[in-house]
Scaffold this motif. Structure first.
Motif, PDB file in Angstrom:
ATOM      1  N   GLY A 448       0.824  -1.191   0.000  1.00  0.00           N
ATOM      2  CA  GLY A 448       0.000   0.000   0.000  1.00  0.00           C
ATOM      3  C   GLY A 448       0.861   1.245   0.000  1.00  0.00           C
ATOM      4  O   GLY A 448       1.954   1.282  -0.579  1.00  0.00           O
ATOM      5  N   SER A 449       0.362   2.285   0.666  1.00  0.00           N
ATOM      6  CA  SER A 449       1.114   3.544   0.699  1.00  0.00           C
ATOM      7  C   SER A 449       2.418   3.407   1.482  1.00  0.00           C
ATOM      8  O   SER A 449       3.371   4.161   1.267  1.00  0.00           O
ATOM      9  CB  SER A 449       0.251   4.647   1.320  1.00  0.00           C
ATOM     10  N   THR A 450       2.463   2.428   2.380  1.00  0.00           N
ATOM     11  CA  THR A 450       3.690   2.166   3.136  1.00  0.00           C
ATOM     12  C   THR A 450       4.372   0.942   2.546  1.00  0.00           C
ATOM     13  O   THR A 450       3.782  -0.140   2.516  1.00  0.00           O
ATOM     14  CB  THR A 450       3.382   1.913   4.621  1.00  0.00           C
ATOM     15  N   PRO A 451       5.602   1.078   2.045  1.00  0.00           N
ATOM     16  CA  PRO A 451       6.275  -0.074   1.433  1.00  0.00           C
ATOM     17  C   PRO A 451       6.630  -1.120   2.481  1.00  0.00           C
ATOM     18  O   PRO A 451       6.648  -0.861   3.685  1.00  0.00           O
ATOM     19  CB  PRO A 451       7.520   0.541   0.802  1.00  0.00           C
ATOM     20  N   TYR A 452       6.921  -2.326   1.981  1.00  0.00           N
ATOM     21  CA  TYR A 452       7.335  -3.401   2.876  1.00  0.00           C
ATOM     22  C   TYR A 452       8.758  -3.139   3.378  1.00  0.00           C
ATOM     23  O   TYR A 452       9.511  -2.338   2.809  1.00  0.00           O
ATOM     24  CB  TYR A 452       7.310  -4.743   2.147  1.00  0.00           C
ATOM     25  N   THR A 453       9.107  -3.896   4.424  1.00  0.00           N
ATOM     26  CA  THR A 453      10.482  -3.868   4.946  1.00  0.00           C
ATOM     27  C   THR A 453      11.180  -5.150   4.524  1.00  0.00           C
ATOM     28  O   THR A 453      10.625  -6.249   4.664  1.00  0.00           O
ATOM     29  CB  THR A 453      10.487  -3.753   6.475  1.00  0.00           C
ATOM     30  N   LEU A 454      12.408  -4.992   4.008  1.00  0.00           N
ATOM     31  CA  LEU A 454      13.216  -6.135   3.577  1.00  0.00           C
ATOM     32  C   LEU A 454      14.493  -6.150   4.417  1.00  0.00           C
ATOM     33  O   LEU A 454      15.202  -5.142   4.493  1.00  0.00           O
ATOM     34  CB  LEU A 454      13.566  -6.012   2.094  1.00  0.00           C
ATOM     35  N   GLU A 455      14.770  -7.301   5.036  1.00  0.00           N
ATOM     36  CA  GLU A 455      15.981  -7.391   5.874  1.00  0.00           C
ATOM     37  C   GLU A 455      16.646  -8.747   5.692  1.00  0.00           C
ATOM     38  O   GLU A 455      16.011  -9.729   5.328  1.00  0.00           O
ATOM     39  CB  GLU A 455      15.621  -7.194   7.348  1.00  0.00           C
ATOM     40  N   GLU A 456      17.956  -8.713   5.919  1.00  0.00           N
ATOM     41  CA  GLU A 456      18.713  -9.962   5.904  1.00  0.00           C
ATOM     42  C   GLU A 456      18.652 -10.553   7.306  1.00  0.00           C
ATOM     43  O   GLU A 456      18.765  -9.833   8.304  1.00  0.00           O
ATOM     44  CB  GLU A 456      20.174  -9.694   5.519  1.00  0.00           C
ATOM     45  N   VAL A 457      18.420 -11.841   7.382  1.00  0.00           N
ATOM     46  CA  VAL A 457      18.318 -12.477   8.697  1.00  0.00           C
ATOM     47  C   VAL A 457      19.396 -13.553   8.831  1.00  0.00           C
ATOM     48  O   VAL A 457      19.910 -14.078   7.833  1.00  0.00           O
ATOM     49  CB  VAL A 457      16.917 -13.087   8.904  1.00  0.00           C
ATOM     50  N   ASP A 458      19.703 -13.839  10.078  1.00  0.00           N
ATOM     51  CA  ASP A 458      20.709 -14.864  10.392  1.00  0.00           C
ATOM     52  C   ASP A 458      22.043 -14.571   9.691  1.00  0.00           C
ATOM     53  O   ASP A 458      22.696 -15.459   9.118  1.00  0.00           O
ATOM     54  CB  ASP A 458      20.209 -16.258   9.996  1.00  0.00           C
ATOM     55  N   THR A 459      22.415 -13.290   9.701  1.00  0.00           N
ATOM     56  CA  THR A 459      23.677 -12.901   9.061  1.00  0.00           C
ATOM     57  C   THR A 459      24.847 -13.580   9.780  1.00  0.00           C
ATOM     58  O   THR A 459      24.896 -13.623  11.015  1.00  0.00           O
ATOM     59  CB  THR A 459      23.854 -11.379   9.118  1.00  0.00           C
ATOM     60  N   ALA A 460      25.782 -14.102   8.995  1.00  0.00           N
ATOM     61  CA  ALA A 460      26.958 -14.781   9.576  1.00  0.00           C
ATOM     62  C   ALA A 460      27.708 -13.816  10.478  1.00  0.00           C
ATOM     63  O   ALA A 460      27.792 -12.615  10.199  1.00  0.00           O
ATOM     64  CB  ALA A 460      27.861 -15.298   8.469  1.00  0.00           C
ATOM     65  N   ARG A 462      30.642 -13.208  10.910  1.00  0.00           N
ATOM     66  CA  ARG A 462      31.824 -12.542  10.377  1.00  0.00           C
ATOM     67  C   ARG A 462      31.486 -11.258   9.626  1.00  0.00           C
ATOM     68  O   ARG A 462      32.372 -10.485   9.260  1.00  0.00           O
ATOM     69  CB  ARG A 462      32.593 -13.489   9.456  1.00  0.00           C
ATOM     70  N   TYR A 463      30.151 -11.085   9.369  1.00  0.00           N
ATOM     71  CA  TYR A 463      29.754  -9.903   8.598  1.00  0.00           C
ATOM     72  C   TYR A 463      29.117  -8.844   9.490  1.00  0.00           C
ATOM     73  O   TYR A 463      28.477  -9.152  10.510  1.00  0.00           O
ATOM     74  CB  TYR A 463      28.740 -10.272   7.513  1.00  0.00           C
ATOM     75  N   VAL A 464      29.280  -7.643   9.013  1.00  0.00           N
ATOM     76  CA  VAL A 464      28.508  -6.552   9.613  1.00  0.00           C
ATOM     77  C   VAL A 464      27.069  -6.713   9.134  1.00  0.00           C
ATOM     78  O   VAL A 464      26.819  -6.898   7.936  1.00  0.00           O
ATOM     79  CB  VAL A 464      29.061  -5.179   9.186  1.00  0.00           C
ATOM     80  N   VAL A 465      26.091  -6.663  10.052  1.00  0.00           N
ATOM     81  CA  VAL A 465      24.677  -6.844   9.659  1.00  0.00           C
ATOM     82  C   VAL A 465      24.245  -5.659   8.801  1.00  0.00           C
ATOM     83  O   VAL A 465      24.307  -4.506   9.251  1.00  0.00           O
ATOM     84  CB  VAL A 465      23.769  -6.965  10.888  1.00  0.00           C
ATOM     85  N   PRO A 466      23.824  -5.919   7.566  1.00  0.00           N
ATOM     86  CA  PRO A 466      23.433  -4.805   6.697  1.00  0.00           C
ATOM     87  C   PRO A 466      22.107  -4.189   7.157  1.00  0.00           C
ATOM     88  O   PRO A 466      21.255  -4.848   7.749  1.00  0.00           O
ATOM     89  CB  PRO A 466      23.299  -5.460   5.324  1.00  0.00           C
ATOM     90  N   ALA A 467      21.937  -2.931   6.860  1.00  0.00           N
ATOM     91  CA  ALA A 467      20.703  -2.228   7.246  1.00  0.00           C
ATOM     92  C   ALA A 467      19.512  -2.740   6.425  1.00  0.00           C
ATOM     93  O   ALA A 467      19.648  -3.138   5.261  1.00  0.00           O
ATOM     94  CB  ALA A 467      20.873  -0.731   7.036  1.00  0.00           C
ATOM     95  N   SER A 468      18.356  -2.753   7.058  1.00  0.00           N
ATOM     96  CA  SER A 468      17.129  -3.148   6.331  1.00  0.00           C
ATOM     97  C   SER A 468      16.776  -2.086   5.291  1.00  0.00           C
ATOM     98  O   SER A 468      17.196  -0.927   5.394  1.00  0.00           O
ATOM     99  CB  SER A 468      15.975  -3.336   7.312  1.00  0.00           C
ATOM    100  N   GLN A 469      15.965  -2.481   4.315  1.00  0.00           N
ATOM    101  CA  GLN A 469      15.575  -1.566   3.239  1.00  0.00           C
ATOM    102  C   GLN A 469      14.052  -1.605   3.046  1.00  0.00           C
ATOM    103  O   GLN A 469      13.388  -2.568   3.423  1.00  0.00           O
ATOM    104  CB  GLN A 469      16.255  -1.972   1.924  1.00  0.00           C
ATOM    105  N   THR A 470      13.513  -0.541   2.459  1.00  0.00           N
ATOM    106  CA  THR A 470      12.091  -0.561   2.068  1.00  0.00           C
ATOM    107  C   THR A 470      11.980  -1.194   0.689  1.00  0.00           C
ATOM    108  O   THR A 470      12.889  -1.059  -0.143  1.00  0.00           O
ATOM    109  CB  THR A 470      11.489   0.847   2.027  1.00  0.00           C
ATOM    110  N   ARG A 481      16.365  -5.213  -5.246  1.00  0.00           N
ATOM    111  CA  ARG A 481      17.157  -4.679  -4.141  1.00  0.00           C
ATOM    112  C   ARG A 481      18.479  -5.461  -4.062  1.00  0.00           C
ATOM    113  O   ARG A 481      18.540  -6.632  -4.467  1.00  0.00           O
ATOM    114  CB  ARG A 481      16.400  -4.804  -2.810  1.00  0.00           C
ATOM    115  N   SER A 482      19.510  -4.795  -3.523  1.00  0.00           N
ATOM    116  CA  SER A 482      20.823  -5.467  -3.387  1.00  0.00           C
ATOM    117  C   SER A 482      21.368  -5.263  -1.971  1.00  0.00           C
ATOM    118  O   SER A 482      21.141  -4.211  -1.353  1.00  0.00           O
ATOM    119  CB  SER A 482      21.819  -4.924  -4.414  1.00  0.00           C
ATOM    120  N   PHE A 483      22.023  -6.302  -1.488  1.00  0.00           N
ATOM    121  CA  PHE A 483      22.657  -6.270  -0.163  1.00  0.00           C
ATOM    122  C   PHE A 483      24.115  -6.714  -0.322  1.00  0.00           C
ATOM    123  O   PHE A 483      24.398  -7.675  -1.054  1.00  0.00           O
ATOM    124  CB  PHE A 483      21.944  -7.219   0.800  1.00  0.00           C
TER     125      PHE A 483
END
Length: 490
Positions: A448-460, A462-470, A481-483
């Motif tokens: 709808g007018s508010t987009p969904y939230t996309l996030e990476e889960v269970d990040t290894a 050794r990595y910095v957890v990437p920020a979630s995106q709309t 989208r790219s991570f």
């Protein structure tokens, strides 16, 4: 016949003598054209026998008839006339004022019409269709005139006899006068048939409406006349496309197309006796003498009516949808001369009745969360229900996530997409990257007018957890989208 002539001559002398002895000076002066002079003749049956009264009766305080008394036929200025007051004195040479009959004026409208109809179907207007001698036809008509005037016969259809008082004056065991009685029965039959209309019709133009049934590509209706009167009528239709045919006591009405509104079928009686348009009934009278009536006039044409219409049909619409919302959805139904927008009830139903047969289109209103519905065509048949269904599918799109990392390990990474769709349904889906680092989510409800939230889960670790995106999801589109995973550094 010599005896009859001698009898007539003797009667004429006797009548003249009675007239001379009973002459009374006139008390009122009239213009020459305003009075009529009375004369009489004896009456004879078909065998040449003088017609006599069968009995006598007291009618209105006057004695009418007398068993064995001769029956005289009357004239006004030589024109055949009919008595209106049985038993009231009237003699040869008496004069009566034209259009001055108190007795006639006191009759009801129905009585006057009934007398007029008796004259038209009797001696005055229909003599050629009656049996018997000229005098027998006159006597038959005179009997009916008296019956209507004194109330021995109903003055409205079916003109039933209510008393035999008048009838018995002329017909019975003493003097049967069978020839006149036969003519009398014929006139009664003619009058009864005159007002008899087909049993399925009415004298009122709007009283009866019937539906034609649809079968084998046409509309039709067959009606049975219980009065067996169809042969006495001709039929017309107000709509040229509606045809009428008759066979025996059955009338068939057909139309190859639907009727716009109603068509009126009119039945007009055939062979009603007619006289000159200028012919009139004229009643003569005098307060102290017997009143009489002369002439005859046409009656209103007897007509009957029935209205027909083609049966209307019904459209029944059933609405279903993926999200279960089916109430209050608008649909527009269009046809020839018809355009109406209606809404579904709480169960997703719409019923529209009274549709003329034909082709209609049904269009659902556009709702942004659903895939557009194609306009549907429905054929309406009279007397039947045509069903149409609409099922709504929610709009969907796709999401593609591309994963990169500093150490090039991109397979098996999990992503989570969540939020509330345009339809109000919750979206909560997961996808895992393939060997190329691509994760796909197919058939995702649009946002709808508010987009969904996309996030990476269970990040290894050794990595910095990437920020979630709309991630807005649009209909029939792929949102990308790219991570990128960055290694932790110390």
């Amino acid at each position: 016949m010599k005896i009859r002539k001698l009898f007539q001559r003797a009667a004429a002398f006797a009548l003249a003598a009675v007239t001379a002895l009973s002459a009374v000076p006139a008390t009122t002066a009239f213009a020459a054209g305003d009075i009529g002079t009375i004369s009489f003749t004896h009456t004879y049956d078909g065998a040449g026998n003088a017609i006599r009264y069968n009995s006598s009766a007291n009618i209105g305080g006057h004695t009418a008839g007398g068993t064995g008394e001769y029956k005289y036929r009357m004239y006004v200025d030589g024109e055949t006339a009919f008595c209106l007051q049985p038993g009231v004195p009237l003699k040869t040479g008496n004069t009566l004022a034209k259009a001055s009959s108190n007795t006639w004026n006191a009759l009801s409208a129905d009585q006057k019409k009934a007398v007029g109809l008796a004259l038209l179907y009797g001696y005055q207007g229909n003599s050629g269709n009656l049996s018997g001698s000229d005098d027998e036809k006159w006597l038959a008509t005179q009997t009916l005139v008296w019956e209507f005037v004194v109330g021995c016969r109903q003055a409205a259809s079916p003109y039933s006899q209510t008393s035999t008082t008048v009838y018995s004056l002329h017909f019975g065991s003493n003097y049967a006068n069978s020839g006149a009685r036969t003519a009398y029965d014929q006139i009664v039959s003619f009058m009864t048939r005159h007002s008899t209309i087909p049993s399925f019709m009415s004298a009122g133009k709007k009283d009866i409406t019937k539906e034609l049934a649809y079968k084998d590509g046409k509309y039709s209706l067959t009606l049975t006349d219980k009065n067996n009167s169809l042969s006495e009528y001709s039929f017309t239709s107000s709509d040229s496309s509606v045809k009428v045919s008759k066979s025996g006591n059955k009338l068939t009405i057909t139309s190859k197309k639907a009727i716009d509104g109603k068509a009126r079928i009119t039945a007009t009686r055939n062979n009603t006796p007619t006289v000159s348009s200028g012919a009139k009934m004229i009643a003569y009278g005098d307060p102290n003498l017997q009143d009489v009536i002369t002439g005859v006039e046409n009656v209103d044409t007897m007509t009957a009516y029935i209205n027909v219409e083609t049966p209307t049909g019904t459209v029944a619409l059933k609405k279903t949808s993926e999200d279960g919302v089916v109430g209050g959805i608008s649909f527009t139904i269009k046809g020839d001369g018809f355009n109406k927008t209606v809404k579904t009830d709480k169960d997703g139903n719409i019923t529209v009745e009274g549709l003329f047969p034909g082709t209609y289109t049904v269009t659902e209103q556009s709702i942004d969360r659903y895939e557009p519905q194609k306009t549907q065509t429905v054929t309406i048949i009279g007397g039947k229900t045509s069903t149409v269904t609409f099922s709504n599918t929610l709009k969907r799109g796709s999401l593609e996530v591309v994963k990169t990392s500093e150490d090039n390990l991109v397979e098996g990474v999990k992503f989570h997409l969540y939020g509330t769709s345009l339809s109000g349904l919750a979206v909560d889906e997961y996808a895992v990257t393939n060997a190329k680092g691509v994760a796909k989510l197919e058939n995702v409800l649009i946002s709808g007018s508010t987009p969904y939230t996309l996030e990476e889960v269970d990040t290894a670790i050794r990595y910095v957890v990437p920020a979630s995106q709309t991630a807005p999801i649009e209909w029939k589109k792929v949102t990308k989208r790219s991570f990128t995973n960055i290694l932790k550094k110390f």
